[in-house]
Write a protein that holds these residues in place. Structure first.
Motif, PDB file in Angstrom:
ATOM      1  N   SER A 261       7.896  -0.827  -8.738  1.00 19.65           N
ATOM      2  CA  SER A 261       7.004  -2.067  -8.400  1.00 19.65           C
ATOM      3  C   SER A 261       7.217  -2.505  -7.047  1.00 19.65           C
ATOM      4  O   SER A 261       8.532  -2.205  -6.438  1.00 19.65           O
ATOM      5  N   PHE A 262       6.498  -3.129  -6.243  1.00 17.76           N
ATOM      6  CA  PHE A 262       6.557  -3.781  -5.050  1.00 17.76           C
ATOM      7  C   PHE A 262       6.669  -5.197  -5.139  1.00 17.76           C
ATOM      8  O   PHE A 262       6.129  -5.939  -5.856  1.00 17.76           O
ATOM      9  N   LYS A 263       7.563  -5.690  -4.158  1.00 20.52           N
ATOM     10  CA  LYS A 263       7.736  -7.122  -3.943  1.00 20.52           C
ATOM     11  C   LYS A 263       6.403  -7.965  -3.786  1.00 20.52           C
ATOM     12  O   LYS A 263       6.180  -8.816  -4.125  1.00 20.52           O
ATOM     13  N   GLU A 264       5.559  -7.257  -2.639  1.00 21.92           N
ATOM     14  CA  GLU A 264       4.434  -7.728  -2.236  1.00 21.92           C
ATOM     15  C   GLU A 264       3.451  -6.879  -2.468  1.00 21.92           C
ATOM     16  O   GLU A 264       3.445  -5.842  -1.956  1.00 21.92           O
ATOM     17  N   GLN A 265       2.353  -6.804  -3.227  1.00 27.89           N
ATOM     18  CA  GLN A 265       1.516  -5.703  -3.571  1.00 27.89           C
ATOM     19  C   GLN A 265       0.289  -5.801  -2.383  1.00 27.89           C
ATOM     20  O   GLN A 265      -0.231  -6.985  -2.170  1.00 27.89           O
ATOM     21  N   SER A 266       0.021  -4.607  -1.954  1.00 27.13           N
ATOM     22  CA  SER A 266      -1.146  -4.410  -1.031  1.00 27.13           C
ATOM     23  C   SER A 266      -1.670  -3.040  -1.159  1.00 27.13           C
ATOM     24  O   SER A 266      -0.937  -2.235  -1.799  1.00 27.13           O
ATOM     25  N   PRO A 267      -3.199  -2.777  -1.047  1.00 29.44           N
ATOM     26  CA  PRO A 267      -3.578  -1.504  -1.130  1.00 29.44           C
ATOM     27  C   PRO A 267      -2.663  -0.178  -0.424  1.00 29.44           C
ATOM     28  O   PRO A 267      -2.590   0.735  -0.730  1.00 29.44           O
ATOM     29  N   GLN A 268      -2.159  -0.876   0.770  1.00 32.38           N
ATOM     30  CA  GLN A 268      -1.590   0.271   1.401  1.00 32.38           C
ATOM     31  C   GLN A 268      -0.105   0.361   1.094  1.00 32.38           C
ATOM     32  O   GLN A 268       0.429   1.340   1.802  1.00 32.38           O
ATOM     33  N   GLY A 269       0.311  -0.176   0.382  1.00 34.80           N
ATOM     34  CA  GLY A 269       1.744  -0.247   0.019  1.00 34.80           C
ATOM     35  C   GLY A 269       2.384   0.929  -0.632  1.00 34.80           C
ATOM     36  O   GLY A 269       3.041   1.562   0.080  1.00 34.80           O
TER      37      GLY A 269
END
Length: 310
Positions: A261-269
């Motif tokens: 999982s990502f710390k900050e979610q974004s469509p480009q992550g």
């Protein structure tokens, strides 16, 4: 409430270890309650306290209205207990074991046969066989019959499916659903996360502490971030690389995939992560979003508890 546990703690002296730390929860009548956690988490210690085999250092508990300190004899008559290790008499036959336990509780097989019949009919053809000669699944069924022979109000099952095959595990949980329909409250401990979804509610326990109590679905819905599954050629190298990525909140191996999982979610992550991994030479990358399971939630809560990540 059929079971009430308030601030129970237990410490062993040799070796010195805090087995339980301020444990509190309640179980309703007719509920199937799961205690989920790895070996050494404190599950067996808690069950031994609730069945009067151990005294807690601190706190209090009641089972079927009886105090675990004051009402030992009455409480023992109100509960059934199936320990993790097969503890019946190996040299006695199936029928002899069952009649022995019935006699201990001042009853007979015939008096409560309606409660155990759906289980007992599966082993009755072998009733003259010694318990030590039974398969794992048959030992499991016999132990369950012996724990039920006096028609307890509360049934404690300590890792009952450990060491048995997948078919026997499935059959066992079907039996528990049948017993639940009889109004028996059931507390079952297990290290198998896939069994958690079969319980009405679960408590996740680690190092003697309860991390969370909820319905399995409710626990999964509380997972704080979008979760992804990722795999590629060279999974060990991939895991090492992912753990070096500062943008990731968590990374761990999970079967054929790594969950992350990502710390900050974004469509480009995820797109950026995959591009970076391709630049590092990883091939056959495959990634997709997934719903968090109970094991994902358990790992998340452990990391939150110890302040670690990845």
């Amino acid at each position: 409430m059929e079971v009430r546990v308030e601030h129970i703690s237990k410490r062993y002296q040799k070796p010195e270890v805090q087995a339980l730390k301020d444990i509190s929860f309640e179980v309703e009548k007719g509920e199937l309650f799961g205690l989920i956690g790895p070996d050494g988490a404190g599950k067996s210690t808690l069950f031994r306290i609730l069945t009067t085999l151990l005294l807690p250092d601190e706190g209090q508990a009641e089972v079927a209205g009886f105090d675990v300190r004051k009402d030992l004899r009455a409480l023992r008559s109100a509960v059934g207990y199936m320990p993790g290790r097969f503890s019946l008499y190996q040299d006695l036959s199936i029928e002899e074991n069952l009649r022995f336990f019935a006699t201990l509780f001042g009853t007979t097989i015939e008096a409560n046969y309606d409660l155990i019949k759906d289980i007992y009919v599966q082993i009755e053809p072998f009733k003259d066989r010694r318990a030590g000669q039974l398969s794992g699944g048959m030992k499991q069924k016999l132990a369950l019959c012996c724990a039920l022979i006096h028609r307890p109000k509360v049934l404690f099952l300590d890792e009952p499916t450990t060491g048995v095959d997948a078919v026997s595990r499935k059959e066992f949980w079907q039996m528990l659903k049948g017993l639940q329909a009889e109004g028996i409250s059931i507390l079952v401990s297990t290290p198998y996360m896939d069994e958690a979804s079969l319980c009405d509610r679960i408590a996740l326990i680690q190092e003697g502490q309860i991390l969370s109590i909820d319905q399995p679905k409710g626990l999964q819905e509380k997972y704080p971030r979008p979760l992804f599954a990722l795999r590629a050629q060279g999974m060990n190298q991939l895991l090492d690389s992912l753990r070096d990525k500062p943008e990731l909140a968590s990374v761990y191996a999970f079967g054929e995939y790594h969950h992350l999982s990502f710390k900050e979610q974004s469509p480009q992550g995820m797109e950026a992560l995959l591009a970076d991994l391709r630049d590092q030479g990883f091939q056959d990358l495959e990634a997709h979003s997934i719903e968090a399971g109970v094991e994902d939630c358990f790992i998340e809560l452990m990391q939150k508890s110890d302040g670690s990540s990845n």
